[in-house]
Design a protein around this motif. Structure first.
Motif, short mmCIF file in Angstrom:
data_model
loop_
_atom_site.label_atom_id
_atom_site.label_comp_id
_atom_site.label_asym_id
_atom_site.label_seq_id
_atom_site.Cartn_x
_atom_site.Cartn_y
_atom_site.Cartn_z
N GLN A 66 -6.14 8.75 -10.99
CA GLN A 66 -7.07 7.67 -11.37
C GLN A 66 -6.35 6.33 -11.44
O GLN A 66 -6.88 5.30 -11.01
CB GLN A 66 -7.72 8.00 -12.72
CG GLN A 66 -8.66 9.18 -12.70
CD GLN A 66 -9.87 8.94 -11.79
OE1 GLN A 66 -10.44 7.85 -11.79
NE2 GLN A 66 -10.24 9.95 -11.03
N VAL A 67 -5.16 6.33 -12.01
CA VAL A 67 -4.38 5.08 -12.11
C VAL A 67 -4.06 4.54 -10.72
O VAL A 67 -4.16 3.33 -10.47
CB VAL A 67 -3.08 5.31 -12.91
CG1 VAL A 67 -2.16 4.09 -12.81
CG2 VAL A 67 -3.39 5.61 -14.36
N ARG A 68 -3.71 5.42 -9.81
CA ARG A 68 -3.27 4.99 -8.49
C ARG A 68 -4.41 4.40 -7.63
O ARG A 68 -4.14 3.82 -6.58
CB ARG A 68 -2.62 6.16 -7.73
CG ARG A 68 -1.23 6.49 -8.25
CD ARG A 68 -0.25 5.37 -7.95
NE ARG A 68 1.07 5.63 -8.50
CZ ARG A 68 1.59 4.96 -9.51
NH1 ARG A 68 0.88 4.00 -10.10
NH2 ARG A 68 2.79 5.24 -9.96
N ILE A 69 -5.63 4.52 -8.07
CA ILE A 69 -6.74 3.90 -7.35
C ILE A 69 -6.55 2.39 -7.30
O ILE A 69 -6.84 1.74 -6.29
CB ILE A 69 -8.09 4.26 -8.00
CG1 ILE A 69 -8.39 5.75 -7.83
CG2 ILE A 69 -9.22 3.42 -7.40
CD1 ILE A 69 -9.64 6.20 -8.56
N SER A 70 -6.04 1.82 -8.39
CA SER A 70 -5.97 0.36 -8.46
C SER A 70 -4.70 -0.18 -9.09
O SER A 70 -4.58 -1.38 -9.30
CB SER A 70 -7.16 -0.18 -9.27
OG SER A 70 -7.16 0.37 -10.59
N ASN A 71 -3.72 0.68 -9.38
CA ASN A 71 -2.55 0.22 -10.12
C ASN A 71 -1.30 0.93 -9.61
O ASN A 71 -1.31 2.15 -9.44
CB ASN A 71 -2.75 0.50 -11.62
CG ASN A 71 -1.84 -0.32 -12.49
OD1 ASN A 71 -0.68 -0.55 -12.16
ND2 ASN A 71 -2.35 -0.77 -13.62
N GLN A 72 -0.24 0.17 -9.38
CA GLN A 72 1.01 0.75 -8.90
C GLN A 72 2.10 0.74 -9.97
O GLN A 72 3.29 0.76 -9.67
CB GLN A 72 1.50 -0.03 -7.67
CG GLN A 72 0.59 0.11 -6.47
CD GLN A 72 0.39 1.56 -6.06
OE1 GLN A 72 1.35 2.30 -5.86
NE2 GLN A 72 -0.86 1.99 -5.94
N ALA A 136 -7.71 -5.84 -9.12
CA ALA A 136 -6.56 -5.21 -8.47
C ALA A 136 -6.84 -5.18 -6.98
O ALA A 136 -7.82 -4.58 -6.53
CB ALA A 136 -6.35 -3.79 -8.99
N LEU A 137 -5.99 -5.86 -6.22
CA LEU A 137 -6.13 -5.91 -4.76
C LEU A 137 -4.96 -5.18 -4.13
O LEU A 137 -3.81 -5.52 -4.38
CB LEU A 137 -6.20 -7.36 -4.29
CG LEU A 137 -6.39 -7.60 -2.78
CD1 LEU A 137 -7.21 -8.87 -2.53
CD2 LEU A 137 -5.04 -7.72 -2.06
N ASN A 138 -5.27 -4.17 -3.34
CA ASN A 138 -4.25 -3.39 -2.64
C ASN A 138 -4.29 -3.76 -1.16
O ASN A 138 -5.22 -3.40 -0.44
CB ASN A 138 -4.49 -1.90 -2.83
CG ASN A 138 -3.35 -1.05 -2.31
OD1 ASN A 138 -2.77 -1.33 -1.27
ND2 ASN A 138 -3.03 0.00 -3.06
N ALA A 139 -3.28 -4.51 -0.71
CA ALA A 139 -3.27 -4.99 0.66
C ALA A 139 -3.04 -3.86 1.66
O ALA A 139 -3.50 -3.92 2.80
CB ALA A 139 -2.20 -6.07 0.83
N GLU A 140 -2.32 -2.83 1.23
CA GLU A 140 -2.01 -1.73 2.14
C GLU A 140 -3.26 -0.89 2.44
O GLU A 140 -3.54 -0.57 3.59
CB GLU A 140 -0.93 -0.84 1.54
CG GLU A 140 -0.48 0.27 2.47
CD GLU A 140 0.68 1.07 1.90
OE1 GLU A 140 1.27 1.86 2.66
OE2 GLU A 140 1.00 0.90 0.71
N SER A 141 -4.02 -0.55 1.40
CA SER A 141 -5.22 0.26 1.61
C SER A 141 -6.47 -0.59 1.84
O SER A 141 -7.53 -0.07 2.12
CB SER A 141 -5.46 1.16 0.39
OG SER A 141 -5.73 0.38 -0.77
N HIS A 142 -6.31 -1.92 1.71
CA HIS A 142 -7.41 -2.87 1.90
C HIS A 142 -8.55 -2.58 0.93
O HIS A 142 -9.73 -2.60 1.30
CB HIS A 142 -7.92 -2.82 3.35
CG HIS A 142 -8.39 -4.15 3.85
ND1 HIS A 142 -9.69 -4.57 3.76
CD2 HIS A 142 -7.73 -5.17 4.43
CE1 HIS A 142 -9.81 -5.77 4.28
NE2 HIS A 142 -8.62 -6.17 4.69
N GLU A 143 -8.18 -2.35 -0.34
CA GLU A 143 -9.17 -2.04 -1.38
C GLU A 143 -9.07 -3.05 -2.52
O GLU A 143 -7.98 -3.55 -2.83
CB GLU A 143 -8.94 -0.64 -1.93
CG GLU A 143 -9.21 0.48 -0.93
CD GLU A 143 -8.91 1.84 -1.50
OE1 GLU A 143 -9.64 2.79 -1.17
OE2 GLU A 143 -7.95 1.97 -2.28
N VAL A 144 -10.20 -3.31 -3.14
CA VAL A 144 -10.27 -4.17 -4.32
C VAL A 144 -11.02 -3.44 -5.40
O VAL A 144 -12.07 -2.82 -5.14
CB VAL A 144 -10.96 -5.52 -4.00
CG1 VAL A 144 -11.13 -6.35 -5.28
CG2 VAL A 144 -10.18 -6.30 -2.96
#
Length: 224
Positions: A66-72, A136-144
């Motif tokens: 769950q954390v890894r959905i939006s947080n590294q 939380a914006l993940n540039a690698e997975s292109h998810e926000v």
């Protein structure tokens, strides 16, 4: 001072970890289960998570996912399980390190320092994940995501938000946005920027992020 979130359903273990961490100069927050940890993560930022594997309702593996959905944020899994298959399962769920119980204070602190140091020194991690006021914006997975809720953006909306997140609090002109999002060969006009900002605002608002983008009359826009 580094901030560590301790997640364990057993209070004696939380107290032991707090004792070790406090006397080594860390700031501590604690959660008794995975759901409480996720709620805390929506309102505060941490340098590392210490997560127990065996917890009721949501175990450590599910919390990691769950954390890894939006947080590294770096995650260290703590568990009595010491089989290779268990360690592999822990890493596959998103954990960065795995420490079996019982453990010595010295090893725990050394591993924590190494995890935090590695996370801070990774340019790739800094580039790929941007976090700001619940976003939380993940540039690698292109998810926000906003507070864990997905925000579905078009390619240009995503690029526009990424550019603004890279310059929080700064008034950005429409020309700057066009240059960085659409490129020098863009043949449209300022209204394209305005329409994309309008759509971006609407999608953020639907996710619960109100009033993050301010119009700067005669200039452009600013991420508050």
């Amino acid at each position: 001072m580094e901030h560590v979130l301790v997640v364990d359903d057993e209070k004696p273990m939380r107290e032991l970890l707090k004792f070790y961490l406090l006397r080594n100069g860390y700031r501590i927050s604690e959660a008794a289960d995975g759901k409480e940890a996720l709620a805390i993560l929506r309102s505060d930022e941490f340098d590392l998570l210490l997560v127990d594997w065996m917890m009721p309702d949501m175990d450590g593996r599910e919390l990691c996912k769950q954390v890894r959905i939006s947080n590294q944020v770096p995650i260290m899994m703590l568990t009595a399980r010491n089989q290779l298959k268990d360690k592999i399962e822990g890493f596959e769920s998103g954990a960065d390190d795995y420490l079996t119980k019982p453990f010595e204070e010295a090893e725990l602190i050394v591993r924590i320092k190494a995890l935090i140091r590695r996370a801070r020194s990774s340019p790739a991690a800094r580039r790929q994940m941007i976090q700001y006021k619940g976003l939380a914006l993940n540039a690698e997975s292109h998810e926000v995501h906003y507070e864990g809720h997905p925000v579905h953006l078009t390619a240009h909306e995503f690029a526009l938000l990424r550019f603004m997140l890279s310059h929080p609090g700064q008034a950005l002109t429409r020309d700057q946005m066009i240059e960085n999002v659409w490129g020098f060969d863009f043949d449209g006009d300022d209204r394209t920027v305005d329409s994309h900002i309008r759509n971006l605002r609407g999608k953020l608002r639907e996710a619960g992020a109100d009033d993050l983008i301010k119009t700067m009359w005669g200039v452009g826009y600013k991420l508050l």
